[in-house]
Design an enzyme around this catalytic site. Structure first.
Site, PDB file in Angstrom:
ATOM      1  N   ASP A  53     -30.599 -14.395 -19.024  1.00 23.43           N
ATOM      2  CA  ASP A  53     -29.698 -14.536 -20.383  1.00 23.43           C
ATOM      3  C   ASP A  53     -30.084 -13.522 -21.058  1.00 23.43           C
ATOM      4  O   ASP A  53     -30.973 -12.637 -20.818  1.00 23.43           O
ATOM      5  CB  ASP A  53     -30.250 -16.035 -20.702  1.00 23.43           C
ATOM      6  CG  ASP A  53     -28.937 -16.614 -21.621  1.00 23.43           C
ATOM      7  OD1 ASP A  53     -28.302 -15.684 -21.933  1.00 23.43           O
ATOM      8  OD2 ASP A  53     -28.973 -17.837 -21.796  1.00 23.43           O
TER       9      ASP A  53
HETATM   10  C1  NOJ Z   1     -26.621 -16.760 -24.292  1.00 22.10           C
HETATM   11  C2  NOJ Z   1     -26.217 -17.899 -23.744  1.00 22.10           C
HETATM   12  O1  NOJ Z   1     -27.522 -18.613 -23.426  1.00 22.10           O
HETATM   13  C3  NOJ Z   1     -25.407 -17.637 -22.423  1.00 22.10           C
HETATM   14  O2  NOJ Z   1     -24.912 -18.784 -22.144  1.00 22.10           O
HETATM   15  C4  NOJ Z   1     -24.265 -16.807 -22.525  1.00 22.10           C
HETATM   16  O3  NOJ Z   1     -23.720 -16.429 -21.350  1.00 22.10           O
HETATM   17  C5  NOJ Z   1     -24.909 -15.062 -22.889  1.00 22.10           C
HETATM   18  N1  NOJ Z   1     -25.748 -15.530 -24.182  1.00 22.10           N
HETATM   19  C6  NOJ Z   1     -24.005 -14.266 -23.010  1.00 22.10           C
HETATM   20  O4  NOJ Z   1     -23.345 -14.457 -24.295  1.00 22.10           O
END
Ligand code: NOJ
Length: 752
Positions: free
Chosen positions: A280
């Protein structure tokens, strides 16, 4: 939607096993020419900065692309921009195309209800279509990779990201996870240019963060993990999902991003996943704060655990070569990750045509089409849940004058809800527009701000989604609203949360309608006119007062681009609401975590009204929720017979057919989701008092009765025992059917 089970060591999905010698040779040859640094470059995922979802932003992106230091970019859209970035990639030594990703969560430019709302439709076909349309629009705009489905089970509505989930239940969640993967990826072969690679997230247990505080620690037993939290991820894997995103949280004391048991032993060895794993947003670097090492150490740990791509943080880019030199990471480990990234690009057809998704004509003609809006309107109406409807106040009679009151009634920015980063907000239909489109005579007033407190109000207005704050006093706004209500026959009070009060980093400790809006509602109720509460929310709210005092409550979540028209369709009865809650609504926050599939305990409450000393209950509130999982009313009424089984005993080779008659006893045709739950009455481990195993959504004309049948076999009676083996024990089970998790009737079934 049957048999959503998973077995450790079961036959691997055919897709995953398929070997492709041509592809293997291509990647082998390509990698034989790549330097270590170039391989590491493929593991680097940067943000294009269109939607920033963390505090770090990528820099020098163009330079890095040319130098072969970028494997993927997300949050960049549009064929022109993507073409330009891709052209830069083709100037790098090996001309390896970039993988372009995006948070395509509930629609793209055309936005559908938030995932929790889509889940309330209990309609796998509808959810699949929503993902298909999102994929069509996103691919037309240059995107090849969607960070969806989000399948985290959540039983704590304080957590803002519950809005992105399918709710609390593993069986409903698994069915919807698989539907979304099918919708995004089609048959998974990416032959045309309208399917993209899905990414199931957040692996794993992110929805169980303690106290509902985002990014917080999780800790749970393996038996609960296997039975209740892991099934939707596994369902996405079995549906052939191409990628997995590691979650921010820790599991057994090791952050998921560096958790080898999770990402390699379970995901790859037990489940047979062959695709790519991405961290993530800065998930690798954040392990420094988790306290498991410096950047070099956490980067090495992440790679060795099975995280192939490093999102934004560049720990891989800046430390892995050093780790190889120092013998801390092997070249083979880098190769394995690089191969998986190249393999995803190959599967998507990017080596054949790096500009496959750069098509200006498609971008101009396939995004935000009339057809997609029609679907958005249908999907929205199906997501609404009618929580209360006293004396049939709904549907509204045409010709009655309506007072439409609330802070967001004409606010386009807040219709789509959280995580709609590509949404065309300017075109969203507001409630005021939707009601006016019906020709109704509508008076309107703001009535209140989202929050009275300007600081809290600012928290409710992130990402440029203003709440349109009004600087008048609460009292002035309230009095104006009451005066406006005086001109109308019925009051529609559209209250609740703003779009950004749920979603990432939007946890709340009080999950009520903010007090100032509550005061407004009281004043409107005091007028004596019928009050319909139209609820904007990204999570279950506590609505005890509202349930007692208003005439009708229609929960519309955040409904997307066509919110206003859809609300009008349902308020006026053009569409009969059929949504059912995919998550429990508590009476108050003290009941959290609350979910229907609870254990009985050794001292269960009897179920009779009132507090019982030395039983498992509270002094000051019942155990029961305000609205149970699976609950939702219709403009018509349904009567259920008791379930019948065609056999009282089944063996491991047989199945029973459970049949229930459902009659439409009201005055409207309507859809009803018939639910089937199971309880293992006695076993070697304790089991929940009921667990959803199947559901069917049926259309029943007024006055008609339909028979709904379910097949129940040994797989439905099976679960993970303490040894983490999936099986069923002989003995007695209860099979329950009904309109929601609280109002079921049962029949016994024995497994012999
Ligand atoms: C953080 C989030 O937890 C995730 O769901 C998302 O896909 C990513 N950022 C990318 O934006």
């Amino acid at each position: 939607m049957k048999k959503l089970i998973f077995l450790v060591g079961m036959a691997l999905p055919v897709l995953a096993l398929a070997q492709d010698p041509v592809k293997d040779k291509f990647i082998r040859e390509l990698m034989s020419r790549m330097s270590l640094e170039e391989k590491i470059g493929q593991l680097n995922l940067l943000t294009g900065g269109e939607a920033t979802t963390g505090s770090v932003v990528s820099t020098d992106v163009e330079k890095k692309i040319r130098a072969g230091q970028v494997g993927g970019i997300f949050s960049m859209s549009g064929p022109a921009k993507i073409r330009r970035a891709q052209e830069l990639a083709l100037q790098s030594r090996h001309k390896i195309p970039i993988l372009f990703g995006m948070d395509v969560i509930h629609g793209y430019r055309t936005v559908f209800p938030i995932p929790l709302g889509l889940a309330a439709s209990w309609d796998t076909g509808l959810v699949e279509r929503s993902a298909r349309i999102a994929a069509q629009e996103a691919t037309a705009d240059g995107i090849a990779w969607a960070y969806s489905p989000m399948v985290d089970i959540c039983r704590d509505p304080r957590w803002g990201r519950i809005a992105e989930t399918s709710g609390e239940d593993p069986v409903l969640g698994s069915a919807l996870a698989a539907a979304m993967v099918r919708g995004y990826q089609g048959d998974g072969k990416y032959r045309g240019n309208s399917s993209l690679m899905a990414c199931v997230k957040h692996f794993a247990l992110y929805g169980a963060s303690e106290a509902g505080r985002d990014y917080n620690t999780t800790d749970m037993s393996r038996i609960r993990m296997y039975n209740e939290y892991l099934p939707p991820y596994k369902a996405a894997i079995d549906a052939g999902v191409g990628s997995v995103m590691a979650s921010f949280n820790e599991i057994d004391g090791i952050p998921a991003t560096a958790n080898r048991w999770l990402l390699t032993d379970l995901l790859r060895k037990d489940w047979g996943f062959k695709g790519m794993v991405v961290s993530d947003y800065t998930g690798v670097n954040e392990m420094i704060d988790h306290g498991i090492g410096n950047l070099q150490t956490v980067s090495a740990k992440a790679l060795q655990a099975g995280t192939d791509m490093d999102m934004v943080g560049e720990g891989y880019l800046t430390t892995l070569a050093k780790s190889v030199k120092e013998g801390k990471v092997s070249a083979a480990e880098i190769d394995a990750a690089c191969r998986r990234v190249l393999s995803a690009k190959y599967d998507l057809g990017l080596f054949q045509d790096p500009f496959k998704f750069c098509n200006e004509e498609r971008a101009a003609s396939e995004i935000y089409t009339e057809k997609n809006r029609v679907f958005a309107r249908e999907a929205a109406t199906k997501s609404f849940v009618l929580l209360k409807n006293k004396n049939g106040v709904l549907p509204l009679k045409p010709g009655r004058k309506v007072a439409l009151i609330g802070p967001l009634v004409n606010n386009k920015e807040n219709m789509g809800g959280t995580w709609a980063v590509s949404e065309d907000r300017s075109k969203s239909v507001t409630l005021l527009e939707g009601l006016k489109n019906t020709g109704a005579e509508v008076f309107t007033a703001r009535g209140a701000n989202i929050y009275s407190d300007p600081v809290l109000d600012a928290h409710a207005a992130m990402f440029g989604k203003t709440t349109g704050r009004d600087n008048r006093s609460d009292r002035e706004m309230r009095e104006e609203a009451v005066a406006v209500a005086g001109k109308a026959d019925v009051i529609v009070a559209a209250l609740g949360e703003s779009a950004e009060m749920s979603g990432e980093a939007s946890s709340r400790t009080h999950i009520n309608i903010p007090e100032n809006q509550g005061e407004l509602l009281k004043a409107l109720v005091a007028t004596g006119k019928p009050v319909v509460l139209v609820l904007f929310t990204g999570r279950p709210l506590t609505l005890t007062w509202e349930d007692e005092h208003v005439d009708a409550i229609l929960n519309i979540w955040f409904a997307g681009s066509e919110a206003g028209n859809a609300v009008a369709d349902v308020l006026y009865g053009k569409v009969n609401p059929s949504g059912k809650l995919p998550v429990t609504f508590p009476r108050n926050e003290g009941q959290i975590p609350i979910y229907y599939a609870m254990k009985n305990t050794g001292r269960p409450h009897s179920g009779n009204p009132g507090f019982e000393k030395f039983r498992s209950n509270y002094l000051d509130a019942p155990n029961t929720p305000l609205y149970p999982f699976g609950y939702g009313l219709s403009y018509t009424t349904f009567r259920y017979s008791a379930p019948e089984t065609d056999r009282a005993v089944i063996t491991r080779q047989q199945a029973a057919t459970i049949t229930v008659s459902v009659s439409n006893t009201g005055h409207y045709d309507g859809e009803e989701t018939v639910q089937l739950y199971i309880r293992d009455v006695e076993g070697s481990v304790t089991r929940p008092v009921k667990e959803l195993k199947d559901f069917k959504k049926v259309f029943i004309r007024k006055g008609e009765t339909v028979k709904v049948s379910f097949t129940v076999d040994v797989s439905d009676l099976s679960y993970y025992y303490s040894d983490l083996k999936f099986r069923a024990e002989n003995g007695e089970y209860e099979i329950m059917t009904g309109p929601n998790s609280a109002e079921t009737q049962k029949v016994k079934l024995e497994l012999k």
